[in-house]
Scaffold this active site. Sequence first.
Site, PDB file in Angstrom:
ATOM      1  N   ASP A   2      -6.092   2.613  10.530  1.00 40.05           N
ATOM      2  CA  ASP A   2      -7.252   2.281  10.725  1.00 40.05           C
ATOM      3  C   ASP A   2      -7.564   1.911  12.330  1.00 40.05           C
ATOM      4  OD1 ASP A   2     -10.059   1.531  10.657  1.00 40.05           O
ATOM      5  OD2 ASP A   2      -9.854  -0.256   9.461  1.00 40.05           O
ATOM      6  N   ASP A  13      -0.230   3.645   3.986  1.00 44.14           N
ATOM      7  CA  ASP A  13      -1.302   3.959   3.209  1.00 44.14           C
ATOM      8  C   ASP A  13      -2.413   4.591   4.265  1.00 44.14           C
ATOM      9  OD1 ASP A  13      -1.973   1.500   4.036  1.00 44.14           O
ATOM     10  OD2 ASP A  13      -2.415   0.636   2.026  1.00 44.14           O
ATOM     11  N   ARG A  45      -5.028  -0.157  -6.702  1.00 46.84           N
ATOM     12  CA  ARG A  45      -4.019   0.415  -5.919  1.00 46.84           C
ATOM     13  C   ARG A  45      -3.521   1.484  -6.765  1.00 46.84           C
ATOM     14  NH1 ARG A  45      -2.243  -2.654  -1.656  1.00 46.84           N
ATOM     15  NH2 ARG A  45      -2.449  -4.886  -1.658  1.00 46.84           N
ATOM     16  N   GLY A  86       0.696  -1.106   0.151  1.00 46.09           N
ATOM     17  CA  GLY A  86       0.055   0.036   0.087  1.00 46.09           C
ATOM     18  C   GLY A  86       0.902   1.288  -0.043  1.00 46.09           C
ATOM     19  N   LYS A 122      -7.874   7.042   9.618  1.00 47.45           N
ATOM     20  CA  LYS A 122      -9.174   6.896   9.976  1.00 47.45           C
ATOM     21  C   LYS A 122      -9.688   6.668  11.349  1.00 47.45           C
ATOM     22  CE  LYS A 122     -10.938   3.585   6.890  1.00 47.45           C
ATOM     23  NZ  LYS A 122     -11.421   2.267   6.565  1.00 47.45           N
TER      24      LYS A 122
HETATM   25  P1  IMP Z   1      -4.780  -1.379  10.966  1.00 52.76           P
HETATM   26  O1  IMP Z   1      -4.609   0.103  11.190  1.00 52.76           O
HETATM   27  O2  IMP Z   1      -4.011  -2.527  11.537  1.00 52.76           O
HETATM   28  O3  IMP Z   1      -6.247  -1.578  10.978  1.00 52.76           O
HETATM   29  O4  IMP Z   1      -4.330  -1.426   9.542  1.00 52.76           O
HETATM   30  C1  IMP Z   1      -4.437  -1.007   8.456  1.00 52.76           C
HETATM   31  C2  IMP Z   1      -4.307  -1.626   6.969  1.00 52.76           C
HETATM   32  O5  IMP Z   1      -5.474  -2.006   6.873  1.00 52.76           O
HETATM   33  C3  IMP Z   1      -3.813  -0.569   6.178  1.00 52.76           C
HETATM   34  O6  IMP Z   1      -2.507  -0.789   5.712  1.00 52.76           O
HETATM   35  C4  IMP Z   1      -4.704  -1.097   4.824  1.00 52.76           C
HETATM   36  O7  IMP Z   1      -4.230  -2.388   4.238  1.00 52.76           O
HETATM   37  C5  IMP Z   1      -6.017  -1.883   5.429  1.00 52.76           C
HETATM   38  N1  IMP Z   1      -7.072  -1.073   5.453  1.00 52.76           N
HETATM   39  C6  IMP Z   1      -7.664  -0.306   6.462  1.00 52.76           C
HETATM   40  N2  IMP Z   1      -8.590   0.557   5.992  1.00 52.76           N
HETATM   41  C7  IMP Z   1      -8.734   0.332   4.687  1.00 52.76           C
HETATM   42  C8  IMP Z   1      -9.510   0.911   3.504  1.00 52.76           C
HETATM   43  O8  IMP Z   1     -10.280   1.813   3.775  1.00 52.76           O
HETATM   44  N3  IMP Z   1      -9.276   0.501   2.354  1.00 52.76           N
HETATM   45  C9  IMP Z   1      -8.311  -0.352   2.049  1.00 52.76           C
HETATM   46  N4  IMP Z   1      -7.569  -1.119   3.094  1.00 52.76           N
HETATM   47  C10 IMP Z   1      -7.560  -0.382   4.687  1.00 52.76           C
HETATM   48 MG    MG Z   2      -1.435  -2.000   4.075  1.00 49.04          MG
END
Ligand code: IMP
Ligand code: MG
Length: 184
Positions: free
Chosen positions: A102, A99, A164, A43, A130
């Site tokens: 979340d 990228d 992507r 990403g 986010k």
């Molecule tokens: P987290 O912060 O551990 O939940 O993970 C983040 C990862 O989840 C990112 O690197 C993305 O690969 C994936 N991800 C989270 N939200 C999105 C989205 O809205 N679109 C695409 N990938 C997402």
């Molecule tokens: Mg990722």
Amino acid sequence: MKNDILKVLVSEEEIKAMCKRLGEEISRDYEGKTPLVVGLLKGCVPFMAELTKYITIKIEMDFMVASSYHGTINTIGDVKIKKDLDSSVSGRDVIIVEDIVDTGNTLSTICELLKIRGAKSIEVATLLDKPEGRVIDFNPKYVGTLVPKEFVVGFGLDYNEYYRNLPYIGVLKPEIYERGDVDE
Ligand code: IMP
Ligand code: MG
């Protein structure tokens, strides 16, 4: 591919301006240092390429592939390192490029790991944040822009490995998820 997009959330021009702002900020903050910029594949690719154009100090680049298991307890065991760094982070100022943040699980785990490996400092640069998705407390220092709790694609972000290569950040039409596949 563009027909699958319901709306554009962040335009190409906005992304460029964000990368310029963050690149300049990083250049100021790390003046006199040579940070190791670590991109989280896949990403990070478009963001890392655009961001580093605006970093005017010397940097080194390296990459990692990590996969996270969502919905599980946050320990290092939950994030699998599928491709590790080539370089040692010991004594280095590390900037992780991602990228989107979340839940915060992936980055907090990777930060913890790099700390254990002896990194001198660790900061995170993320194109998107986010905050409503957070399940643990995690605050990236360099953020392009905040996005609502919606699934977004483009500029590195994928749905089933597609989209992507979109030059902007967008939201997919609901029927794309319902169908479970994508048009050419
Ligand atoms: P987290 O912060 O551990 O939940 O993970 C983040 C990862 O989840 C990112 O690197 C993305 O690969 C994936 N991800 C989270 N939200 C999105 C989205 O809205 N679109 C695409 N990938 C997402
Ligand atoms: Mg990722």
